[in-house]
Design an enzyme around this catalytic site. Structure first.
Site, mmCIF file in Angstrom:
data_model
loop_
_atom_site.group_PDB
_atom_site.id
_atom_site.type_symbol
_atom_site.label_atom_id
_atom_site.label_comp_id
_atom_site.label_asym_id
_atom_site.label_seq_id
_atom_site.Cartn_x
_atom_site.Cartn_y
_atom_site.Cartn_z
ATOM 1 N N HIS A 74 0.843 -1.194 0.000
ATOM 2 C CA HIS A 74 0.000 0.000 0.000
ATOM 3 C C HIS A 74 0.880 1.245 0.000
ATOM 4 O O HIS A 74 1.837 1.321 0.762
ATOM 5 C CB HIS A 74 -0.911 0.007 1.241
ATOM 6 C CG HIS A 74 -2.100 -0.902 1.104
ATOM 7 N ND1 HIS A 74 -3.142 -0.887 2.002
ATOM 8 C CD2 HIS A 74 -2.412 -1.826 0.169
ATOM 9 C CE1 HIS A 74 -4.059 -1.787 1.621
ATOM 10 N NE2 HIS A 74 -3.632 -2.373 0.519
ATOM 11 N N TYR A 203 -9.192 5.225 7.700
ATOM 12 C CA TYR A 203 -9.330 5.601 9.111
ATOM 13 C C TYR A 203 -10.354 6.733 9.159
ATOM 14 O O TYR A 203 -10.113 7.792 8.575
ATOM 15 C CB TYR A 203 -8.000 6.113 9.678
ATOM 16 C CG TYR A 203 -6.934 5.056 9.904
ATOM 17 C CD1 TYR A 203 -6.195 4.536 8.843
ATOM 18 C CD2 TYR A 203 -6.637 4.609 11.194
ATOM 19 C CE1 TYR A 203 -5.203 3.582 9.066
ATOM 20 C CE2 TYR A 203 -5.644 3.658 11.415
ATOM 21 C CZ TYR A 203 -4.937 3.155 10.349
ATOM 22 O OH TYR A 203 -3.950 2.216 10.566
ATOM 23 N N PRO A 294 -3.897 -0.098 18.966
ATOM 24 C CA PRO A 294 -3.637 -0.528 17.586
ATOM 25 C C PRO A 294 -3.779 0.553 16.520
ATOM 26 O O PRO A 294 -3.431 0.304 15.363
ATOM 27 C CB PRO A 294 -4.681 -1.632 17.375
ATOM 28 C CG PRO A 294 -5.745 -1.387 18.383
ATOM 29 C CD PRO A 294 -5.087 -0.732 19.548
ATOM 30 N N LYS A 298 1.377 -0.273 15.182
ATOM 31 C CA LYS A 298 2.786 -0.334 15.585
ATOM 32 C C LYS A 298 3.181 -1.567 16.400
ATOM 33 O O LYS A 298 4.376 -1.884 16.493
ATOM 34 C CB LYS A 298 3.147 0.917 16.423
ATOM 35 C CG LYS A 298 3.240 2.166 15.621
ATOM 36 C CD LYS A 298 4.475 2.149 14.728
ATOM 37 C CE LYS A 298 4.341 3.107 13.578
ATOM 38 N NZ LYS A 298 4.514 2.545 12.275
ATOM 39 N N TYR A 384 4.065 6.427 10.354
ATOM 40 C CA TYR A 384 3.243 5.268 9.994
ATOM 41 C C TYR A 384 4.063 4.276 9.159
ATOM 42 O O TYR A 384 4.069 3.066 9.442
ATOM 43 C CB TYR A 384 1.992 5.725 9.222
ATOM 44 C CG TYR A 384 0.922 4.655 9.117
ATOM 45 C CD1 TYR A 384 1.068 3.570 8.269
ATOM 46 C CD2 TYR A 384 -0.239 4.729 9.882
ATOM 47 C CE1 TYR A 384 0.103 2.576 8.175
ATOM 48 C CE2 TYR A 384 -1.223 3.741 9.805
ATOM 49 C CZ TYR A 384 -1.037 2.679 8.946
ATOM 50 O OH TYR A 384 -1.998 1.699 8.865
HETATM 51 P P1 RFL Z 1 2.648 -12.029 21.635
HETATM 52 O O1 RFL Z 1 2.224 -12.141 20.223
HETATM 53 O O2 RFL Z 1 1.629 -11.761 22.661
HETATM 54 O O3 RFL Z 1 3.415 -13.369 21.991
HETATM 55 C C1 RFL Z 1 3.780 -13.681 23.310
HETATM 56 C C2 RFL Z 1 3.778 -15.180 23.458
HETATM 57 O O4 RFL Z 1 4.168 -15.533 24.775
HETATM 58 C C3 RFL Z 1 3.331 -16.566 25.225
HETATM 59 N N1 RFL Z 1 3.355 -16.643 26.684
HETATM 60 C C4 RFL Z 1 4.201 -17.450 27.368
HETATM 61 N N2 RFL Z 1 5.151 -18.297 26.945
HETATM 62 C C5 RFL Z 1 5.832 -18.991 27.902
HETATM 63 N N3 RFL Z 1 5.592 -18.861 29.239
HETATM 64 C C6 RFL Z 1 4.635 -18.009 29.690
HETATM 65 N N4 RFL Z 1 4.404 -17.939 30.998
HETATM 66 C C7 RFL Z 1 3.898 -17.256 28.741
HETATM 67 N N5 RFL Z 1 2.899 -16.357 28.835
HETATM 68 C C8 RFL Z 1 2.590 -15.986 27.587
HETATM 69 C C9 RFL Z 1 1.975 -16.228 24.646
HETATM 70 O O5 RFL Z 1 1.110 -17.356 24.595
HETATM 71 C C10 RFL Z 1 2.382 -15.746 23.268
HETATM 72 O O6 RFL Z 1 2.416 -16.780 22.314
HETATM 73 O O7 RFL Z 1 3.797 -10.920 21.798
HETATM 74 P P2 RFL Z 1 4.964 -10.476 20.786
HETATM 75 O O8 RFL Z 1 5.634 -11.677 20.209
HETATM 76 O O9 RFL Z 1 5.734 -9.472 21.520
HETATM 77 O O10 RFL Z 1 4.243 -9.797 19.548
HETATM 78 C C11 RFL Z 1 3.568 -8.585 19.708
HETATM 79 C C12 RFL Z 1 2.301 -8.542 18.847
HETATM 80 O O11 RFL Z 1 1.637 -9.775 18.923
HETATM 81 C C13 RFL Z 1 1.385 -7.422 19.300
HETATM 82 O O12 RFL Z 1 2.105 -6.227 19.476
HETATM 83 C C14 RFL Z 1 0.264 -7.117 18.315
HETATM 84 O O13 RFL Z 1 -0.429 -8.237 17.901
HETATM 85 C C15 RFL Z 1 -0.679 -6.153 19.025
HETATM 86 N N6 RFL Z 1 -2.014 -6.205 18.471
HETATM 87 C C16 RFL Z 1 -2.239 -5.536 17.335
HETATM 88 N N7 RFL Z 1 -1.256 -4.771 16.805
HETATM 89 C C17 RFL Z 1 -1.459 -4.101 15.679
HETATM 90 O O14 RFL Z 1 -0.529 -3.428 15.207
HETATM 91 N N8 RFL Z 1 -2.707 -4.176 15.048
HETATM 92 C C18 RFL Z 1 -3.720 -4.938 15.534
HETATM 93 O O15 RFL Z 1 -4.785 -5.009 14.939
HETATM 94 C C19 RFL Z 1 -3.524 -5.639 16.722
HETATM 95 N N9 RFL Z 1 -4.508 -6.410 17.261
HETATM 96 C C20 RFL Z 1 -3.032 -6.960 19.080
HETATM 97 C C21 RFL Z 1 -4.270 -7.063 18.429
HETATM 98 C C22 RFL Z 1 -2.836 -7.601 20.315
HETATM 99 C C23 RFL Z 1 -3.842 -8.328 20.922
HETATM 100 N N10 RFL Z 1 -3.583 -8.885 22.234
HETATM 101 C C24 RFL Z 1 -2.239 -8.923 22.774
HETATM 102 C C25 RFL Z 1 -4.544 -9.179 23.193
HETATM 103 C C26 RFL Z 1 -5.277 -7.832 18.997
HETATM 104 C C27 RFL Z 1 -5.070 -8.466 20.235
HETATM 105 C C28 RFL Z 1 -6.206 -9.302 20.769
HETATM 106 C C1 PHB Z 2 -5.524 -4.533 10.919
HETATM 107 O O1 PHB Z 2 -5.577 -4.765 9.699
HETATM 108 O O2 PHB Z 2 -5.841 -5.387 11.760
HETATM 109 C C2 PHB Z 2 -5.083 -3.204 11.379
HETATM 110 C C3 PHB Z 2 -4.575 -2.307 10.464
HETATM 111 C C4 PHB Z 2 -4.182 -1.038 10.893
HETATM 112 C C5 PHB Z 2 -4.308 -0.696 12.228
HETATM 113 C C6 PHB Z 2 -4.806 -1.609 13.140
HETATM 114 C C7 PHB Z 2 -5.205 -2.874 12.714
HETATM 115 O O3 PHB Z 2 -3.961 0.548 12.628
#
Ligand code: RFL
Ligand code: PHB
Length: 391
Positions: A74, A203, A294, A298, A384
């Site tokens: 994009h 957005y 989110p 980032k 961004y």
């Molecule tokens: P993760 O992906 O949470 O992975 C951490 C891993 O550690 C495991 N864990 C353990 N392992 C061993 N021993 C323990 N005691 C443990 N406790 C937990 C967990 O099961 C997991 O597998 O962290 P990581 O790797 O730092 O990655 C970060 C990203 O995943 C996170 O920043 C993003 O996904 C945040 N986030 C989003 N970011 C965006 O930019 N756009 C989004 O749309 C978006 N949606 C989200 C999200 C985070 C969410 N969380 C954390 C609730 C939606 C959700 C639901």
């Molecule tokens: C997504 O595609 O899940 C998404 C994209 C941009 C954002 C947050 C979530 O700022």
């Protein structure tokens, strides 16, 4: 049972898996422990946007093939108010772009690459405990999926266990600082089997609340609605979701295509930073050290930037005997963390309605400025599309 490894990695999310991959490229062997099953980790629907430097890094370590074939490049995003939809072209503004490629896909590529490389991963573990962190033989104790108690004895421990893992709390409170902000709204996020009604993300500021149109592929849309904290998914029928999306994303001469919703969840929004990101031989990376709302896309990119830095620091420490980069890790990582924390807070505050008429006027003024000023739009684009990794 005791087992020796160079780096014990807690958490098999994107941060932990990518760290193992980057360490391997430096000839450093690691063992990962993860509380969840592999199937659970692979199925989690989360982030969707990869920054320019994230994509460059993934390509440089052999993880770019499917991303290049299936990811959607994009040039920018649409920002809109009920009066105006405005395109910000990041390529024109800062010469960088972003890719739509779900975290689920990144995780699949990581798991495939680490499986090919014979990576040791213990899934389904319990009772994870970190010890001896201020010695040069830190340990990670856990019970494996078969109930066997194990101890990993390592040169370093990487806490990549997200916001609920034990690594963050293993750093003594006396040396820890925490900054936190909870927001008075959440997101209702849905995945729908319908081609996106837009070529790039929208957005939208709207008096009823923020809405966003994202996507996962040419067939799958990802959409979000601002909802009050405490909202339950079952308060929103699929018809009500499509109606609200269509109103809030509404734009003259444009229509939102509706389709079957395959997944819906309410996500709370929080900013959180813990410092330092290092204690003795424990290094925190990704959500274990910081959470962003989110809105700025980032979270995943910041986790990737952390482990890129950490892999280099651990290689210097464990291969070359140079402690300099490891000593600088926390301070260097936190500079980027705070830049992204500010950007995510700013995007969130500018786009979500608080009900306060003064806030609404400031939001409108800020959006008009972004629509009309190259200087304003460039600042958003730079943040961004993401700063280079070597800053
Ligand atoms: P993760 O992906 O949470 O992975 C951490 C891993 O550690 C495991 N864990 C353990 N392992 C061993 N021993 C323990 N005691 C443990 N406790 C937990 C967990 O099961 C997991 O597998 O962290 P990581 O790797 O730092 O990655 C970060 C990203 O995943 C996170 O920043 C993003 O996904 C945040 N986030 C989003 N970011 C965006 O930019 N756009 C989004 O749309 C978006 N949606 C989200 C999200 C985070 C969410 N969380 C954390 C609730 C939606 C959700 C639901
Ligand atoms: C997504 O595609 O899940 C998404 C994209 C941009 C954002 C947050 C979530 O700022």
């Amino acid at each position: 049972m005791r087992q020796r490894t160079r780096v014990a990695i807690v958490g098999a999310g994107p941060a932990g898996m990518l760290l193992a991959h980057l360490l391997d490229a430096h000839g450093i062997e690691s063992v990962i422990v993860e509380t969840r099953s592999q199937a659970y980790v692979l199925a989690r629907i989360r982030a969707g946007i990869l920054e320019h430097s994230t994509v460059e890094l993934l390509r440089s370590v052999g993880l770019g093939d499917r991303l290049d074939a299936e990811g959607l490049p994009h040039r920018g995003i649409y920002l809109q108010t009920p009066q105006e939809r405005h395109h910000l072209d990041f390529v024109d503004l800062v010469g960088r772009q972003v890719w739509v490629y779900g975290q689920t896909e990144v995780q699949k590529d990581l798991v495939a690459a680490r499986t090919r490389a014979g990576q040791a991963v213990y899934y389904g573990v319990a009772d994870v405990e970190l010890d001896d962190l201020t010695t040069d033989r830190p340990t990670v104790r856990f019970t494996d999926a078969d109930g066997v108690q194990r101890t990993l004895e390592a040169d370093a421990v990487a806490g990549c266990d997200g916001s609920f893992g034990p690594s963050r709390a293993a750093i003594p409170a006396a040396v820890t600082s925490v900054w936190e902000r909870t927001y008075p709204y959440s997101w209702l996020g849905v995945l729908a089997s319908v081609p996106p009604s837009t070529d790039e993300l929208i957005y939208a500021w709207h008096p009823d609340g923020f809405a966003m149109h994202s996507m996962r592929s040419a067939q799958v849309s990802r959409l979000y609605l601002q909802v009050p904290n405490g909202t339950r998914v079952d308060e929103w029928s699929h018809d009500r979701i499509w109606e609200a999306l269509s109103t809030r994303l509404g734009h003259t001469g444009w229509e939102l295509a509706a389709g079957p919703i395959t997944e819906a969840a309410v996500l709370p929004m929080r900013s959180f930073v813990q410092s330092p990101m290092r204690h003795g031989r424990l290094f925190l990376a990704g959500d274990a050290a910081h959470i962003v709302p989110p809105t700025g896309a980032k979270g995943l990119n910041l986790a990737v930037a952390d482990v890129a830095l950490l892999a280099r620091a651990l290689a210097a420490l464990l291969v070359d005997g140079d402690a300099g980069p490891a000593d600088a890790y926390s301070e260097t990582a936190l500079r980027r963390v705070w830049r992204c924390t500010h950007f995510s807070w700013w995007m969130t505050s500018m786009l979500h309605t608080s009900g306060d008429p003064f806030d609404a006027q400031l939001q409108m003024s800020q959006l008009r400025w972004l629509f009309s000023s190259t200087a304003g739009a460039t600042g958003l684009a730079e943040n961004y599309a993401g700063l280079p990794l070597d800053l």
